[in-house]
Design a protein around this motif. Structure first.
Motif, short mmCIF file in Angstrom:
data_model
loop_
_atom_site.label_atom_id
_atom_site.label_comp_id
_atom_site.label_asym_id
_atom_site.label_seq_id
_atom_site.Cartn_x
_atom_site.Cartn_y
_atom_site.Cartn_z
N HIS A 127 111.36 47.85 171.95
CA HIS A 127 112.74 47.80 172.48
C HIS A 127 112.73 47.37 173.95
O HIS A 127 113.51 46.51 174.37
N LEU A 128 111.85 48.00 174.74
CA LEU A 128 111.83 47.79 176.19
C LEU A 128 111.60 46.32 176.57
O LEU A 128 112.19 45.83 177.53
N PHE A 129 110.78 45.64 175.80
CA PHE A 129 110.48 44.24 176.13
C PHE A 129 111.30 43.25 175.29
O PHE A 129 111.16 42.03 175.47
N SER A 130 112.15 43.78 174.39
CA SER A 130 112.91 42.90 173.50
C SER A 130 113.79 41.86 174.22
O SER A 130 113.94 40.74 173.72
N PRO A 131 114.35 42.15 175.40
CA PRO A 131 115.17 41.12 176.06
C PRO A 131 114.37 39.87 176.42
O PRO A 131 114.94 38.80 176.59
N PHE A 132 113.04 40.00 176.53
CA PHE A 132 112.22 38.87 176.98
C PHE A 132 111.98 37.82 175.89
O PHE A 132 111.40 36.78 176.17
N LEU A 133 112.43 38.11 174.69
CA LEU A 133 112.41 37.06 173.66
C LEU A 133 113.47 36.02 174.00
O LEU A 133 113.41 34.88 173.57
N GLU A 134 114.48 36.46 174.77
CA GLU A 134 115.61 35.59 175.07
C GLU A 134 115.78 35.30 176.57
O GLU A 134 116.59 34.48 176.96
N HIS A 135 115.06 36.07 177.41
CA HIS A 135 115.17 35.89 178.87
C HIS A 135 113.77 35.81 179.47
O HIS A 135 112.80 36.25 178.84
N GLU A 136 113.70 35.32 180.71
CA GLU A 136 112.42 35.26 181.43
C GLU A 136 111.88 36.67 181.68
O GLU A 136 112.66 37.56 182.07
N GLU A 137 110.59 36.88 181.53
CA GLU A 137 109.99 38.16 181.92
C GLU A 137 110.09 38.30 183.43
O GLU A 137 109.69 37.39 184.16
N THR A 138 110.64 39.41 183.89
CA THR A 138 110.85 39.61 185.34
C THR A 138 110.34 41.00 185.73
O THR A 138 110.80 42.00 185.17
N TYR A 139 109.41 41.05 186.66
CA TYR A 139 108.83 42.33 187.10
C TYR A 139 108.99 42.51 188.60
O TYR A 139 108.99 41.51 189.31
N PRO A 140 109.04 43.76 189.08
CA PRO A 140 109.19 44.98 188.30
C PRO A 140 110.64 45.12 187.83
O PRO A 140 111.55 44.59 188.46
N PHE A 141 110.83 45.84 186.72
CA PHE A 141 112.21 46.06 186.26
C PHE A 141 112.47 47.52 185.93
O PHE A 141 111.53 48.27 185.67
N LEU A 142 113.75 47.87 185.96
CA LEU A 142 114.17 49.20 185.51
C LEU A 142 114.65 49.03 184.07
O LEU A 142 115.48 48.16 183.80
N GLY A 143 114.10 49.81 183.15
CA GLY A 143 114.47 49.67 181.74
C GLY A 143 115.13 50.93 181.21
O GLY A 143 114.60 52.03 181.35
N LEU A 144 116.30 50.75 180.63
CA LEU A 144 117.00 51.88 179.99
C LEU A 144 116.94 51.64 178.48
O LEU A 144 117.53 50.69 177.98
N VAL A 145 116.20 52.50 177.78
CA VAL A 145 116.12 52.38 176.31
C VAL A 145 117.04 53.44 175.72
O VAL A 145 116.87 54.63 175.96
N VAL A 146 118.04 52.96 174.98
CA VAL A 146 119.04 53.87 174.40
C VAL A 146 119.18 53.59 172.90
O VAL A 146 119.70 52.55 172.51
N SER A 147 118.71 54.54 172.10
CA SER A 147 118.78 54.31 170.66
C SER A 147 119.23 55.58 169.95
O SER A 147 119.67 56.53 170.59
N GLY A 148 119.08 55.58 168.62
CA GLY A 148 119.49 56.74 167.85
C GLY A 148 118.54 57.91 168.04
O GLY A 148 118.92 59.07 167.89
N GLY A 149 117.30 57.61 168.40
CA GLY A 149 116.31 58.67 168.53
C GLY A 149 115.82 58.89 169.95
O GLY A 149 115.17 59.90 170.24
N HIS A 150 116.10 57.96 170.85
CA HIS A 150 115.54 58.04 172.20
C HIS A 150 116.54 57.61 173.27
O HIS A 150 117.36 56.73 173.03
N THR A 151 116.39 58.21 174.44
CA THR A 151 117.14 57.78 175.62
C THR A 151 116.21 58.01 176.80
O THR A 151 115.83 59.15 177.07
N ALA A 152 115.78 56.94 177.45
CA ALA A 152 114.81 57.10 178.54
C ALA A 152 114.94 55.97 179.54
O ALA A 152 115.37 54.86 179.21
N LEU A 153 114.58 56.30 180.79
CA LEU A 153 114.55 55.31 181.88
C LEU A 153 113.10 55.05 182.26
O LEU A 153 112.33 55.99 182.47
N TYR A 154 112.75 53.75 182.33
CA TYR A 154 111.37 53.38 182.66
C TYR A 154 111.34 52.47 183.87
O TYR A 154 112.22 51.60 184.03
N TYR A 155 110.29 52.65 184.68
CA TYR A 155 110.02 51.71 185.76
C TYR A 155 108.81 50.90 185.30
O TYR A 155 107.75 51.45 185.01
N VAL A 156 109.00 49.58 185.17
CA VAL A 156 107.97 48.75 184.56
C VAL A 156 107.46 47.73 185.58
O VAL A 156 108.20 46.84 186.01
#
Ligand code: KG4
Ligand code: ZN
Length: 351
Positions: A119-148
């Motif tokens: 999930h966290l890297f899924s946007p990079f199939l459609e956008h340029e990989e850009t680091y460092p990034f703040l990632g918010l993963v929000v799903s049915g089973g998880h909600t978390a903030l990551y510094y990547v």
């Protein structure tokens, strides 16, 4: 001429059976998703055993569809990526066993992928990989903030201490008799409701500034329902088309609070960490209010907001193939004796 490697990505972690074919790093040749929503809807949530059995029946068909759409055969496949954690254990075992047998018979390497990394890297199939990034993963089973900082350096800043955001949507929708899954229907109803109709107190989580809590909000919604309508919950029978102003206002107020709480913590993290992009991913990233308000937030920090297209928000094999391709390129092969895990953190927790 050397062709870039073609790999298969499998995801059977919950209620979607998905297989994707990826060439090289990000040339997506196909991404077939077979949803089990109709199977689980009568029960108001995912029934784990039914989900596992459905994956077992569907995998062959979904794989064949993915190969056909991609215009390749199994002989063209040079590696296999599969979700092995976290998720419903029976579902994971079906996908992992299938992927293992395929890797064995095709004599190609296997790599197991963490679903949340997908999930966290899924946007990079459609956008340029850009680091460092703040990632918010929000799903049915998880909600978390990551510094990547890069593909291999991920720090978990905080996560939910109780319900996930999507779970809160699903539970509130059930309470209001709106069916399953709750996210899309509440999102739609909220568009015609008043977000200021009901005020909810935001939960203060002692664990740290980036931790979330949504279970109190769900209880607060149920109390509003009981008080306003003076009937015991669950409130049954309000079809979406017949939804009253009360339901629309409640949906809008609930959604306002969920999105506000997610983005309040994201904003604080963006203030404290230097980030070149803000990523949102997972099923709840399909939410219209979250998408628009996250764009506005990123604009405040003059960084891009990278959100997957709708098909990539939900569980899919493409995101697993994307992460798997990089793992295989790094030589991260999994032995055929590897196991599945229902819960396993993606990253170390920030101190
Ligand atoms: O990522 P996902 O497909 O599966 C998990 O890994 O959990 O996320 C499913 C969740 C469900 O809880 C569903 O209600 C929620 O995503 N969802 C939404 C929307 N579309 C799906 N939540 C809010 N707004 C939406 N538009
Ligand atoms: Zn997911």
């Amino acid at each position: 001429m050397n062709q870039e490697p073609i790999i298969l990505g499998f995801d059977t972690s919950c209620d979607e059976t998905s297989v994707a074919v990826l060439q090289g790093k990000k040339k997506l040749l196909s991404n077939v998703i077979s949803s089990q929503i109709k199977l689980h809807a009568p029960f108001g949530g995912v029934v784990p055993e039914l989900a596992s059995r459905s994956h077992l029946e569907n995998l062959e068909t979904v794989l064949n569809a993915a190969l056909t759409q991609a215009g390749v055969t199994l002989k063209d496949i040079s590696g296999i990526a599969v979700t092995a954690m976290p998720g419903l254990i029976g579902c994971l075992l079906v996908g992992l066993s299938y992927a293992k047998s395929l890797a064995y018979s095709l004599k190609v390497p296997l790599t197991t992928v963490h679903h949340l990394k997908g999930h966290l890297f899924s946007p990079f199939l459609e956008h340029e990989e850009t680091y460092p990034f703040l990632g918010l993963v929000v799903s049915g089973g998880h909600t978390a903030l990551y510094y990547v900082e890069n593909f291999d350096s991920i720090t978990c800043l905080g996560e939910t201490v109780d319900d996930a955001a999507g779970e809160a949507y699903d539970k509130v929708a059930k309470l209001l008799g709106l069916g399953f899954p709750g996210g899309p229907v509440i999102d739609k109803l909220a568009r015609t409701g008043r977000a200021d109709a009901f005020k909810f107190t935001r939960a203060k989580v002692k664990k740290g500034p980036y931790y979330f809590s949504f279970s109190g909000l769900k209880t607060a919604v149920s109390l509003v329902v009981k008080k306003e309508l003076s009937i015991p919950s669950p409130l049954v029978g309000e079809g979406q088309g017949l939804a009253s102003d009360f339901i629309k206002n409640l949906a809008a107020s609930f959604q306002h609070e969920v999105v506000g709480s997610l983005l309040e913590k994201a904003e604080q993290a963006l203030c404290e960490k230097s980030c070149k992009a803000f990523v949102i991913a997972g099923g709840v990233a399909a939410n219209s209010l979250l998408r628009s308000q996250a764009q506005e937030l990123a604009l405040k920090f003059s960084i891009p907001c990278l959100i997957p297209s709708f098909k990539m928000c939900t569980d899919n094999g493409a995101m697993i193939a994307y992460v798997g391709a990089q793992q295989l390129a790094q030589g991260q092969y999994s032995p055929l004796s590897c196991n599945a895990f229902s819960s396993l953190p993606l990253a170390i927790q920030a101190p």
